[in-house]
Design an enzyme around this catalytic site. Structure first.
Site, PDB file in Angstrom:
ATOM      1  N   GLU A  61      -7.367   4.556   0.666  1.00 48.85           N
ATOM      2  CA  GLU A  61      -5.930   4.560   0.381  1.00 48.85           C
ATOM      3  C   GLU A  61      -5.603   5.177  -0.974  1.00 48.85           C
ATOM      4  OE1 GLU A  61      -6.461   1.863   3.742  1.00 48.85           O
ATOM      5  OE2 GLU A  61      -7.498   2.074   1.824  1.00 48.85           O
ATOM      6  N   HIS A 130      -4.282 -10.250   5.076  1.00 47.57           N
ATOM      7  CA  HIS A 130      -3.596  -9.271   5.913  1.00 47.57           C
ATOM      8  C   HIS A 130      -2.200  -9.724   6.333  1.00 47.57           C
ATOM      9  CE1 HIS A 130      -7.863  -8.326   6.267  1.00 47.57           C
ATOM     10  NE2 HIS A 130      -7.534  -7.114   6.641  1.00 47.57           N
TER      11      HIS A 130
END
Length: 328
Positions: A61, A130
């Site tokens: 990322e 998450h």
């Protein structure tokens, strides 16, 4: 005229239309090309635009966000998809320290027209790492605009506006709402960044929310209507810049406010809304502002924990009755 589309298809239409209009626009991220997107938001886009404009990235990322920022500084208009904003934590240096500060640090010489998008918030049993809600994290950074809307029509119009914006824009979606359907107008249209929407008119209490919690607020309003309580539901749509005027006007009418926010309670979007109302509409309030947030803990895995952790209609109804001084 309009059509009924799922959120994922509305977002895809926004990207396709903008990529057809402007060859500088391109999409990059994990699995966006060959796999048609982790949530099928980019389904079919590789076939139309090819691998130079729909780009599969490694699982890095920080790396591909940095490539996007550099591309934006050099005249392109990237759309960077994160599989989830939980993974975007790894790219915060590029988002917060580079994209957000490019314009000010260059004394206006460089712009950074980039969109960072992907799902934020809880999505079932995905546990602590998450299931986090990042709107307030991003909105806390000067230089970033933050959109969080799951209404398909508005989400399409807002994403198109974000792609055309000269500033970095963070678009927060919802993993469990990609199949959520709604009316999407035909033809070319934009939704302005920074304008809230009144999803339900009401006269007794204002409920302010955003993203998928708007649907929980609407469910609560329907139940409250059966008890003679008229709730106005406001969808912020944009977290930064925030539409203070719509919120204040509603509170001046209803005299009561409940803020529903999926994020943790400390220093979040709900706290900002409460502050703005007490600053600009204090004399109109007939009761203290109440916030309905997720529990102030990390989310556990068990489904019973998920149910207890998140805001829901029952919790919202309880808060509304408290500001209405009902059953006290």
């Amino acid at each position: 005229m309009s059509r009924v589309l799922a959120l994922r298809d509305a977002l895809k239409e926004a990207m396709i239309e903008e990529m057809r209009l402007d060859e500088r626009v391109f999409l990059m991220g994990e699995e966006v090309a060959q796999y048609n997107g982790a949530y099928k938001v980019s389904k079919g886009m590789l076939d139309e635009f090819g691998e130079k404009r729909v780009i599969d990235t490694p699982i890095t990322e920080l790396g591909f966000a940095g490539i996007g920022v550099g591309a934006a500084m050099n005249g392109l208009r990237p759309i960077v998809e994160f599989m989830t904003w939980n993974f975007a934590i790894l790219a915060f240096d590029q988002i917060v320290n580079n994209a957000a500060k490019t314009l000010s640090q260059s004394a206006g010489e460089f712009k950074c027209p980039i969109v960072f998008r992907g799902p934020s918030g809880a999505a079932g049993q995905l546990a602590q790492q998450h299931s986090q809600t990042f709107e307030s994290w991003m909105a806390n950074t000067p230089g970033l605009k933050v959109i969080s809307c799951i209404d398909p029509g508005d989400a399409k119009g807002l994403l198109k506006s974000a792609i055309r914006d000269e500033n970095p824009v963070c678009v927060m979606e919802s993993e469990i709402m990609y199949g959520f359907q709604g009316e999407v107008p035909d033809g070319e249209y934009l939704v302005p960044i920074g304008k809230a929407a009144i999803r339900r008119e009401g006269s007794d209490v204002t409920i302010v929310s955003y993203n998928k919690m708007v649907e929980e607020a609407k469910k609560a309003a329907e139940e409250l209507e059966k008890e003679g309580i008229s709730a106005e539901v406001i969808d912020l749509r944009t977290i930064r810049p925030m539409d203070h005027a719509t919120i204040i006007a509603s509170v001046q009418k209803t005299n009561r406010l409940v803020v529903v926010d999926e994020a943790w309670p400390f220093a979040g979007v709900s706290a900002e809304v409460a502050y703005i109302v007490q600053k600009h509409a204090f004399d109109y309030l007939d009761a203290p502002v109440i916030r309905v947030n997720s529990a102030d803990v990390s989310l556990g895995y068990a489904p019973t924990f998920v149910d207890e952790y998140l805001p829901n209609p029952t919790k919202i109804i309880k808060a509304v009755k408290e500001v209405m001084y009902v059953n006290k």
